[in-house]
Design a protein around this motif. Sequence first.
Motif, PDB file in Angstrom:
ATOM      1  N   MET A   1       0.849  -1.169   0.000  1.00 12.07           N
ATOM      2  CA  MET A   1       0.000   0.000   0.000  1.00 12.07           C
ATOM      3  C   MET A   1       0.894   1.232   0.000  1.00 12.07           C
ATOM      4  SD  MET A   1      -3.019   1.174   2.494  1.00 12.07           S
ATOM      5  CE  MET A   1      -3.975   0.023   1.566  1.00 12.07           C
ATOM      6  N   SER A   2       0.550   2.172  -0.820  1.00 17.55           N
ATOM      7  CA  SER A   2       1.310   3.398  -0.939  1.00 17.55           C
ATOM      8  C   SER A   2       1.179   4.231   0.334  1.00 17.55           C
ATOM      9  CB  SER A   2       0.783   4.191  -2.135  1.00 17.55           C
ATOM     10  OG  SER A   2       1.287   5.500  -2.115  1.00 17.55           O
ATOM     11  N   GLU A   3       2.293   4.816   0.742  1.00 14.58           N
ATOM     12  CA  GLU A   3       2.264   5.708   1.902  1.00 14.58           C
ATOM     13  C   GLU A   3       1.355   6.911   1.625  1.00 14.58           C
ATOM     14  OE1 GLU A   3       3.640   5.379   4.984  1.00 14.58           O
ATOM     15  OE2 GLU A   3       4.209   3.388   4.333  1.00 14.58           O
ATOM     16  N   LEU A   4       1.215   7.284   0.350  1.00 14.22           N
ATOM     17  CA  LEU A   4       0.375   8.426   0.012  1.00 14.22           C
ATOM     18  C   LEU A   4      -1.097   8.149   0.290  1.00 14.22           C
ATOM     19  CD1 LEU A   4       2.088   9.519  -3.318  1.00 14.22           C
ATOM     20  CD2 LEU A   4       2.399  10.493  -1.032  1.00 14.22           C
ATOM     21  N   ALA A   5      -1.474   6.875   0.323  1.00 18.42           N
ATOM     22  CA  ALA A   5      -2.872   6.525   0.587  1.00 18.42           C
ATOM     23  C   ALA A   5      -3.220   6.644   2.066  1.00 18.42           C
ATOM     24  CB  ALA A   5      -3.149   5.100   0.104  1.00 18.42           C
ATOM     25  N   ILE A   6      -2.215   6.780   2.915  1.00 21.78           N
ATOM     26  CA  ILE A   6      -2.424   6.916   4.355  1.00 21.78           C
ATOM     27  C   ILE A   6      -2.197   8.378   4.717  1.00 21.78           C
ATOM     28  CG2 ILE A   6      -1.595   6.218   6.640  1.00 21.78           C
ATOM     29  CD1 ILE A   6      -0.679   3.587   5.320  1.00 21.78           C
ATOM     30  N   PRO A   7      -3.124   9.005   5.430  1.00 21.15           N
ATOM     31  CA  PRO A   7      -2.951  10.418   5.797  1.00 21.15           C
ATOM     32  C   PRO A   7      -1.617  10.666   6.505  1.00 21.15           C
ATOM     33  CG  PRO A   7      -5.130   9.628   6.430  1.00 21.15           C
ATOM     34  CD  PRO A   7      -4.347   8.442   5.960  1.00 21.15           C
ATOM     35  N   LEU A   8      -1.038  11.819   6.269  1.00 23.65           N
ATOM     36  CA  LEU A   8       0.276  12.144   6.826  1.00 23.65           C
ATOM     37  C   LEU A   8       0.339  11.988   8.339  1.00 23.65           C
ATOM     38  CD1 LEU A   8       1.434  15.234   4.741  1.00 23.65           C
ATOM     39  CD2 LEU A   8       2.428  12.954   4.768  1.00 23.65           C
ATOM     40  N   PHE A   9      -0.696  12.403   9.055  1.00 21.23           N
ATOM     41  CA  PHE A   9      -0.660  12.329  10.517  1.00 21.23           C
ATOM     42  C   PHE A   9      -0.677  10.895  11.033  1.00 21.23           C
ATOM     43  CE2 PHE A   9      -5.160  12.191   9.697  1.00 21.23           C
ATOM     44  CZ  PHE A   9      -5.698  11.421  10.711  1.00 21.23           C
ATOM     45  N   ILE A  10      -1.000   9.937  10.175  1.00 24.47           N
ATOM     46  CA  ILE A  10      -1.035   8.526  10.562  1.00 24.47           C
ATOM     47  C   ILE A  10       0.252   7.807  10.159  1.00 24.47           C
ATOM     48  CG2 ILE A  10      -2.271   6.336  10.186  1.00 24.47           C
ATOM     49  CD1 ILE A  10      -3.840   8.286  11.814  1.00 24.47           C
ATOM     50  N   GLN A  11       0.989   8.343   9.198  1.00 26.29           N
ATOM     51  CA  GLN A  11       2.154   7.638   8.663  1.00 26.29           C
ATOM     52  C   GLN A  11       3.196   7.306   9.719  1.00 26.29           C
ATOM     53  OE1 GLN A  11       3.691   9.483   5.121  1.00 26.29           O
ATOM     54  NE2 GLN A  11       1.733   9.328   4.062  1.00 26.29           N
ATOM     55  N   THR A 128      -3.965   1.365  15.197  1.00 25.75           N
ATOM     56  CA  THR A 128      -3.328   2.071  14.081  1.00 25.75           C
ATOM     57  C   THR A 128      -4.086   1.841  12.773  1.00 25.75           C
ATOM     58  OG1 THR A 128      -1.194   1.894  15.189  1.00 25.75           O
ATOM     59  CG2 THR A 128      -1.151   2.373  12.830  1.00 25.75           C
ATOM     60  N   GLU A 129      -4.514   0.605  12.548  1.00 29.41           N
ATOM     61  CA  GLU A 129      -5.264   0.300  11.325  1.00 29.41           C
ATOM     62  C   GLU A 129      -6.591   1.062  11.296  1.00 29.41           C
ATOM     63  OE1 GLU A 129      -5.970  -3.652   8.755  1.00 29.41           O
ATOM     64  OE2 GLU A 129      -7.001  -3.682  10.698  1.00 29.41           O
ATOM     65  N   LYS A 130      -7.248   1.134  12.433  1.00 24.28           N
ATOM     66  CA  LYS A 130      -8.514   1.893  12.490  1.00 24.28           C
ATOM     67  C   LYS A 130      -8.276   3.370  12.189  1.00 24.28           C
ATOM     68  CE  LYS A 130     -11.133  -1.135  15.524  1.00 24.28           C
ATOM     69  NZ  LYS A 130     -11.716  -1.340  16.840  1.00 24.28           N
ATOM     70  N   ARG A 131      -7.207   3.927  12.735  1.00 26.13           N
ATOM     71  CA  ARG A 131      -6.902   5.341  12.493  1.00 26.13           C
ATOM     72  C   ARG A 131      -6.538   5.586  11.034  1.00 26.13           C
ATOM     73  NH1 ARG A 131      -2.625   7.665  16.253  1.00 26.13           N
ATOM     74  NH2 ARG A 131      -3.300   9.598  15.298  1.00 26.13           N
ATOM     75  N   ALA A 132      -5.845   4.634  10.425  1.00 25.89           N
ATOM     76  CA  ALA A 132      -5.456   4.771   9.019  1.00 25.89           C
ATOM     77  C   ALA A 132      -6.643   4.564   8.087  1.00 25.89           C
ATOM     78  CB  ALA A 132      -4.351   3.784   8.679  1.00 25.89           C
ATOM     79  N   ASN A 133      -7.658   3.861   8.598  1.00 22.65           N
ATOM     80  CA  ASN A 133      -8.857   3.564   7.814  1.00 22.65           C
ATOM     81  C   ASN A 133      -8.508   2.813   6.521  1.00 22.65           C
ATOM     82  OD1 ASN A 133     -11.642   3.509   7.611  1.00 22.65           O
ATOM     83  ND2 ASN A 133     -11.707   5.390   6.386  1.00 22.65           N
ATOM     84  N   LYS A 134      -7.501   1.959   6.624  1.00 25.44           N
ATOM     85  CA  LYS A 134      -7.029   1.142   5.497  1.00 25.44           C
ATOM     86  C   LYS A 134      -6.672  -0.239   6.030  1.00 25.44           C
ATOM     87  CE  LYS A 134      -6.603   4.647   2.564  1.00 25.44           C
ATOM     88  NZ  LYS A 134      -7.482   4.857   1.476  1.00 25.44           N
ATOM     89  N   MET A 137      -3.091  -4.450   8.295  1.00 25.41           N
ATOM     90  CA  MET A 137      -2.684  -5.437   9.291  1.00 25.41           C
ATOM     91  C   MET A 137      -1.769  -6.512   8.702  1.00 25.41           C
ATOM     92  SD  MET A 137      -2.932  -6.254  12.530  1.00 25.41           S
ATOM     93  CE  MET A 137      -4.395  -5.479  13.165  1.00 25.41           C
ATOM     94  N   SER A 138      -2.068  -6.992   7.502  1.00 26.57           N
ATOM     95  CA  SER A 138      -1.259  -8.070   6.923  1.00 26.57           C
ATOM     96  C   SER A 138       0.184  -7.620   6.712  1.00 26.57           C
ATOM     97  CB  SER A 138      -1.866  -8.573   5.618  1.00 26.57           C
ATOM     98  OG  SER A 138      -1.927  -7.521   4.667  1.00 26.57           O
ATOM     99  N   GLY A 139       0.382  -6.351   6.402  1.00 27.17           N
ATOM    100  CA  GLY A 139       1.740  -5.826   6.253  1.00 27.17           C
ATOM    101  C   GLY A 139       2.503  -5.844   7.568  1.00 27.17           C
ATOM    102  N   PHE A 140       1.798  -5.557   8.657  1.00 30.65           N
ATOM    103  CA  PHE A 140       2.436  -5.628   9.974  1.00 30.65           C
ATOM    104  C   PHE A 140       2.900  -7.050  10.264  1.00 30.65           C
ATOM    105  CE2 PHE A 140      -0.541  -1.973  11.438  1.00 30.65           C
ATOM    106  CZ  PHE A 140       0.344  -1.016  10.975  1.00 30.65           C
ATOM    107  N   HIS A 141       2.023  -8.013  10.002  1.00 32.66           N
ATOM    108  CA  HIS A 141       2.375  -9.405  10.285  1.00 32.66           C
ATOM    109  C   HIS A 141       3.472  -9.911   9.357  1.00 32.66           C
ATOM    110  CE1 HIS A 141      -1.394  -9.284  12.641  1.00 32.66           C
ATOM    111  NE2 HIS A 141      -0.621  -9.963  13.455  1.00 32.66           N
TER     112      HIS A 141
END
Length: 186
Positions: A1-11, A128-134, A137-141
Amino acid sequence: MSELAIPLFIQQPVQATRKAFFIAGFSLATWAPLIPLVKERLQVENGTMGAILLAFGLGSLLMMPLSGMLASRYGCRRVFTSALLVVLLTLPALVVLDQVLPIAIALFIFGAGIGAMDVVVNIHAVITEKRANKPIMSGFHALFSLGGITGAGVVSALLALGVSSLNVVFMVQFFLVLLILSAWQG
């Protein structure tokens, strides 16, 4: 997933969570290549070694339910960092102790630290996933698995090169301290 798809304050929390998963996997896996050395040092049979290894699982299992309660009271970051500290302080004991009971106790404590890290890093990932709204989780694992492969590989390679197990542990400790500091900056 692109970092651009996640809001800056969540990155930044996403990056910290990724590092925490890597740390958890790396920490757990550093123990695996040391097991044959412990068995040789203790000069025990397979059954006795199995009983010693059970201490790790018991420590982890007993700490897991407590970790959630601790995280709700003190926060995931504090519990994770404290658990990592327990793991880092216990690692040298695993490579120097030469009696069954002390090593079983050290493994119990090590397992408790690993169990606590596992629970709180997953709690934090859900938040964190809830805040990112994306769905991230699979990337974390995946990073937990990558940490595990890296930890076992690095420790095995260093041991194969003839680095003493205690020096390997010191290198692991140094690396993990640098990584946790970079994860919690900001």
